[in-house]
Design a protein around this motif. Structure first.
Motif, PDB file in Angstrom:
ATOM      1  N   THR A  16       0.830  -1.205   0.000  1.00  0.00           N
ATOM      2  CA  THR A  16       0.000   0.000   0.000  1.00  0.00           C
ATOM      3  C   THR A  16       0.864   1.254   0.000  1.00  0.00           C
ATOM      4  O   THR A  16       0.611   2.197  -0.772  1.00  0.00           O
ATOM      5  CB  THR A  16      -0.934   0.007   1.211  1.00  0.00           C
ATOM      6  OG1 THR A  16      -1.787  -1.146   1.163  1.00  0.00           O
ATOM      7  CG2 THR A  16      -1.808   1.250   1.217  1.00  0.00           C
ATOM      8  N   THR A  45       1.173   3.134  -3.490  1.00  0.00           N
ATOM      9  CA  THR A  45       0.546   4.461  -3.509  1.00  0.00           C
ATOM     10  C   THR A  45       1.552   5.541  -3.887  1.00  0.00           C
ATOM     11  O   THR A  45       1.264   6.418  -4.710  1.00  0.00           O
ATOM     12  CB  THR A  45      -0.066   4.779  -2.141  1.00  0.00           C
ATOM     13  OG1 THR A  45      -1.044   3.781  -1.824  1.00  0.00           O
ATOM     14  CG2 THR A  45      -0.732   6.142  -2.148  1.00  0.00           C
ATOM     15  N   VAL A  62       1.032   7.400  -7.443  1.00  0.00           N
ATOM     16  CA  VAL A  62       0.738   8.833  -7.482  1.00  0.00           C
ATOM     17  C   VAL A  62       1.822   9.582  -8.245  1.00  0.00           C
ATOM     18  O   VAL A  62       1.525  10.442  -9.090  1.00  0.00           O
ATOM     19  CB  VAL A  62       0.601   9.387  -6.049  1.00  0.00           C
ATOM     20  CG1 VAL A  62       0.525  10.905  -6.069  1.00  0.00           C
ATOM     21  CG2 VAL A  62      -0.633   8.813  -5.380  1.00  0.00           C
ATOM     22  N   SER A  88      -4.066   9.536  -3.776  1.00  0.00           N
ATOM     23  CA  SER A  88      -3.520   8.669  -2.730  1.00  0.00           C
ATOM     24  C   SER A  88      -4.614   7.811  -2.102  1.00  0.00           C
ATOM     25  O   SER A  88      -4.402   6.624  -1.838  1.00  0.00           O
ATOM     26  CB  SER A  88      -2.833   9.514  -1.653  1.00  0.00           C
ATOM     27  OG  SER A  88      -1.747  10.237  -2.189  1.00  0.00           O
ATOM     28  N   ILE A 116      -5.842   5.138  -4.853  1.00  0.00           N
ATOM     29  CA  ILE A 116      -4.824   4.121  -5.104  1.00  0.00           C
ATOM     30  C   ILE A 116      -4.546   3.312  -3.843  1.00  0.00           C
ATOM     31  O   ILE A 116      -4.400   2.086  -3.894  1.00  0.00           O
ATOM     32  CB  ILE A 116      -3.535   4.773  -5.629  1.00  0.00           C
ATOM     33  CG1 ILE A 116      -3.804   5.440  -6.982  1.00  0.00           C
ATOM     34  CG2 ILE A 116      -2.425   3.749  -5.773  1.00  0.00           C
ATOM     35  CD1 ILE A 116      -2.611   6.193  -7.547  1.00  0.00           C
ATOM     36  N   GLY A 117      -4.483   3.993  -2.689  1.00  0.00           N
ATOM     37  CA  GLY A 117      -4.216   3.284  -1.438  1.00  0.00           C
ATOM     38  C   GLY A 117      -5.296   2.284  -1.091  1.00  0.00           C
ATOM     39  O   GLY A 117      -5.007   1.144  -0.706  1.00  0.00           O
ATOM     40  N   GLN A 168      -4.992  -0.676  -3.466  1.00  0.00           N
ATOM     41  CA  GLN A 168      -3.876  -1.554  -3.104  1.00  0.00           C
ATOM     42  C   GLN A 168      -4.194  -2.379  -1.867  1.00  0.00           C
ATOM     43  O   GLN A 168      -3.912  -3.577  -1.806  1.00  0.00           O
ATOM     44  CB  GLN A 168      -2.609  -0.719  -2.866  1.00  0.00           C
ATOM     45  CG  GLN A 168      -1.971  -0.145  -4.109  1.00  0.00           C
ATOM     46  CD  GLN A 168      -1.177  -1.173  -4.893  1.00  0.00           C
ATOM     47  OE1 GLN A 168      -1.110  -2.339  -4.540  1.00  0.00           O
ATOM     48  NE2 GLN A 168      -0.571  -0.741  -5.980  1.00  0.00           N
TER      49      GLN A 168
END
Length: 294
Positions: free
Chosen positions: A80, A84, A88, A198, A201-202, A205
């Motif tokens: 993660t 991330t 990003v 963030s 995407i976080g 993930q």
């Protein structure tokens, strides 16, 4: 202004509806929490609604004492954070380049990205590509394929186009190159879009488990969500078959496969909930960028 009777009625209806929506959306998660802190055998009897009837930490100690779950937690945290950060950074770099009005063949790239968003080559071709790149059964299979998010790319392009070009021009006069402008000027004033990317995407993930199931065979590289899915799937089979859920449940007489499932869900959800409040201020602004200007 003096509030009329109609204003008070409207406010009362609004507050009532908001309270109902809050209860409907919050209570399921609250129920998971109280079940996770209740003895598994007692929870199987039902009748628990507002607080644990037999408070116990046996569900958490049973899971967290398993080395596989500890390793899975650290793998999920690592993928993660790294995924991330790189996702990003790489997406922003591509978006910043595409947002440049002087970019050659700019109109050619957009159809390519749009097609890439909605059309996939399929699981088998993707697997073959990963195999030729030697990413299978490695940690980087979690990170490299997801470094460019096409949906967030389009939003980032809209954001970078709203930045006044005078900032770049003044920096170039001072001798700054493109990378210097990007890292020293563009990124520091792009907190809303960075926070939005963030978060998206976080969360992606952290919640991803298919890549761990399809592209990884090393048990030390399994993610937390994969372990949770494995626990849920194996607990639904007949009890005469052995599996992680049965093994965990037999380690503690007060734990059951169901209570361990609930506890695994709580462990997987809580970290994301703890991060969101810190990004909410920027997320609300960044999420509306694409709607204001596309």
């Amino acid at each position: 202004m003096r509030r009329t009777l109609e204003d008070k009625i409207v406010d009362g209806v609004n507050y009532t509806l908001l309270a109902i929506i809050f209860v409907i959306t919050f209570y399921p998660f609250y129920y998971l929490i109280i079940i996770s802190f209740n003895e598994g055998l007692d929870a199987s009897l039902g009748g628990i609604y507002f607080w644990p009837r037999e408070f116990s930490l046996v569900n958490y100690t049973t899971i967290l004492s398993d080395p596989k779950w500890i390793m899975a937690f650290f793998v999920s945290v690592a993928r993660t954070l790294v995924g991330t950060l790189l996702g990003v950074l790489f997406t922003c770099m591509v978006a910043y380049g595409l947002a440049n009005k002087n970019l050659l063949f700019q109109k050619v790239y957009y159809p390519i990205f749009i097609v890439g968003m909605y059309v996939s080559g399929g699981l088998i071709p993707f697997y073959v590509v990963l195999r030729h790149l030697h990413l299978l059964n490695t940690f980087w299979v979690y990170v490299i394929p997801s470094m460019l998010n096409l949906f967030l790319l389009l939003i980032a392009i809209s954001f970078f186009r709203e930045i006044p070009s005078e900032l770049e021009e003044s920096a170039r006069i001072d001798g700054a190159n493109d990378l210097k402008i990007f890292y020293s000027i563009i990124l520091p004033i792009s907190k809303p879009i960075l926070a939005t990317m963030s978060l998206f995407i976080g969360v992606g993930q952290w919640n991803s488990w298919l890549d761990s199931a399809y592209y990884v065979q090393n048990e030390n590289l399994r993610t937390l969500t994969y372990r949770m899915i494995e626990l849920i799937n194996t607990s639904s089979v007949p009890t005469d078959l052995q599996g992680p859920a049965v093994e965990l449940a037999t380690q503690a007489a007060q734990a059951t496969p169901f209570s361990l499932e609930i506890t695994a869900m709580v462990i997987a959800i809580v970290p994301i909930l703890c991060v969101y409040p810190f990004l909410q201020k920027y997320f609300v602004k960044g999420a509306t960028i694409g709607a204001v200007k596309g």
